[in-house]
Write an enzyme that holds these catalytic residues in place. Sequence first.
Site, short mmCIF file in Angstrom:
data_model
loop_
_atom_site.label_atom_id
_atom_site.label_comp_id
_atom_site.label_asym_id
_atom_site.label_seq_id
_atom_site.Cartn_x
_atom_site.Cartn_y
_atom_site.Cartn_z
N ASP A 98 22.43 -5.06 3.16
CA ASP A 98 21.06 -5.29 3.34
C ASP A 98 20.88 -6.55 4.21
O ASP A 98 21.37 -7.57 3.76
CB ASP A 98 20.57 -5.65 1.75
CG ASP A 98 19.03 -5.18 1.77
OD1 ASP A 98 18.34 -5.32 2.85
OD2 ASP A 98 18.79 -4.71 0.61
N ASP A 199 15.82 -5.14 6.02
CA ASP A 199 14.70 -5.40 5.04
C ASP A 199 13.51 -5.78 6.13
O ASP A 199 13.68 -6.34 7.09
CB ASP A 199 15.29 -6.75 4.62
CG ASP A 199 14.16 -7.19 3.45
OD1 ASP A 199 14.05 -6.70 2.35
OD2 ASP A 199 13.41 -8.25 3.77
N GLU A 256 13.49 -0.62 6.26
CA GLU A 256 12.44 -0.82 5.14
C GLU A 256 11.11 -0.95 5.74
O GLU A 256 10.72 -1.93 6.51
CB GLU A 256 12.70 -1.90 4.19
CG GLU A 256 11.52 -1.87 3.08
CD GLU A 256 11.41 -3.35 2.35
OE1 GLU A 256 10.88 -3.38 1.30
OE2 GLU A 256 11.45 -4.33 3.27
N HIS A 325 15.01 -1.85 -6.33
CA HIS A 325 14.88 -3.08 -7.03
C HIS A 325 13.36 -3.84 -6.78
O HIS A 325 13.15 -4.65 -7.45
CB HIS A 325 16.07 -4.24 -6.38
CG HIS A 325 15.58 -4.34 -5.16
ND1 HIS A 325 15.67 -3.37 -4.04
CD2 HIS A 325 15.32 -5.53 -4.38
CE1 HIS A 325 15.31 -3.97 -2.79
NE2 HIS A 325 15.01 -5.28 -3.09
N ASP A 326 12.44 -3.22 -6.10
CA ASP A 326 11.26 -3.62 -6.35
C ASP A 326 10.17 -2.91 -7.05
O ASP A 326 9.03 -3.32 -6.86
CB ASP A 326 10.87 -3.59 -4.52
CG ASP A 326 11.53 -4.57 -3.69
OD1 ASP A 326 11.78 -5.90 -4.32
OD2 ASP A 326 11.66 -4.35 -2.62
C1 NOJ Z 1 11.85 -6.31 0.44
C2 NOJ Z 1 12.85 -6.48 -0.39
O1 NOJ Z 1 13.30 -5.11 -0.89
C3 NOJ Z 1 12.44 -7.44 -1.48
O2 NOJ Z 1 13.17 -7.27 -2.53
C4 NOJ Z 1 12.17 -8.70 -0.79
O3 NOJ Z 1 11.67 -9.57 -1.75
C5 NOJ Z 1 11.39 -8.61 0.34
N1 NOJ Z 1 11.64 -7.81 1.21
C6 NOJ Z 1 11.39 -10.05 1.02
O4 NOJ Z 1 12.63 -10.11 1.66
#
Ligand code: NOJ
Length: 577
Positions: A98, A199, A256, A325-326
């Site tokens: 990542d 990311d 992402e 994880h978000d």
């Molecule tokens: C996306 C990530 O999935 C998340 O966990 C993170 O807080 C933000 N980008 C900032 O990097």
Amino acid sequence: MERQWWREAVVYQIYPRSFMDSDGDGIGDLNGITARLDYLQWLGVDVIWLCPVYRSPNDDNGYDISDHRAIGAEYGTMADFDRLLAEVHRRGMRLILDLVLNHTSDEHPWFIESRAARDSPKRDWYVWRDGRDGRAPNNWESIFLGPAWTYDAGSGQYFLHLFSARQPDLNWENPAVRAALFEIVRWWLDKGVDGFRLDAISHLKKRAGLPDLPNPAGLPQVPSYAAHMNVDGVLDFVDELARASFRHRDVLTVGEANGVSAAQAEAWVGRARGRLDMILHFEHWTLWSRDPHAALDVAALRTILSRWQRALHGRGGNALYLENHDLPRVVSRWGDPLRYRYESATALAAVYFLMEGTPFIYQGQELGMANTVFASLDEFDDVFARNRIARLRAEGVADAAILAELALTSRDNSRTPMPWDDGPHAGFSTARPWMKLNPEYRTVNVARQQAEARSVLAFYRRLIALRRTHAALIDGGYTALLRANRQVYAYLREGRGERYVIIANLSARPARYRHRGFLLRHAELLLANHAVAPHEDTMHCRLQPFEARIYRVPDAARPRATTAARTAAAPADEELC
Ligand code: NOJ
């Protein structure tokens, strides 16, 4: 069509802090992951996506990198990483990292140098601006709340951060920044990693001139996504990144890409473009995030996912996912963990897993883990949650109400340690874990589900095997069925002379449907999460709450509908009872 290994793969996402602790400090680490590779191999996983393990002060649990070429001490050493990579490869699996290219930690040497003085050679590596009348340079709000600018008293200017104040944004307009980042990407590829999850990649480009956004409500700051999410020109950056670092290597790249629509997806992942292999879109999140209390709108989910299926069929990769994880756990969002945990976890799994694309599983999802229990606001770790608490308290909201909101929405729900067994600390560590265990670990854990034939884990394992052995499930076309049904999500996968019907009741009420196009035969039932009576050779049936079935459809049961009819708004061959 050219074969791409990742089209056939299943990706498993590891949140390293919470996967497995090998050294008894309560924090998951690389050697812990290595020790659990046999489990992932047993499950049938092909690719591991490792959330950040670089050196970091962990303001955002690793998404704030302070050294891109070093492993965070809590996770181990570079030698541990090399061993993990070798062990992954020895098992015929692959590992993707990542990588955070939009921002760094404020402790990164680049930022330290940048902030040191206005004439620092690295000043322009980040986004610095003068204030306006003692206020921030514009009215943008950070994604983690509060102004997207922080004042640096030492140099008398503000720096931009789309996320936390400890995650300053890199200035991608500066070619030296891009070159330095591309070098890092190549460095890891030369080490042998098999690709990246990139990311926040749709945020690299900011709207020219960093203008104020309309603020009719007179807010202190305004949500600023429109000014930095998928802004025109971002694809030029992605293009350059691909050209400079991975276009000619056989690796997997997953961006992402918040804000990218299905209509735009081909530009990002179209095979002919050579940019990325897949993107993680956010469109199906919005169904939940707009109103976390609302029940799943099956029709809206079908509309969104079908749109993505159509947009990329034969053109580019689709990343299929329900959790990460978000996000809070999907059985808590769209299932029913109290009454129908097994059924709802497996029905949701069947629906997303067999579409065209590469399925992603987030650690613990394969157990049907639910959201955790928070006893107080002190238990929240996530930087967004902490900022949200501060904001709501400042607005005078009572702690109990804040707790109720975050219990439902917090990212911490999916970050609890992996429950391996029902022993001390759930087999995750010999010490007290860095984050409280989800109390359900005594019944929801790997060891128990491995021993049970009827477990969410066993179902995922069978799904993975099924997908692997039926080629049409990899590259066959997708057609949504029962398109007026508000409880049942059903679709057809068809190709290479094979066809399959996936049908799932995504509600906690029994559902009925009738479909005149197919005869679904008991003998052709490949997988189900309920017992199905042998006499049920049927075109109409009653589905139990969250019942899911996967059928092979023999030639004799060819659908009568033509392609044209299938794309019509209200298919005549589908009726609801
Ligand atoms: C996306 C990530 O999935 C998340 O966990 C993170 O807080 C933000 N980008 C900032 O990097």
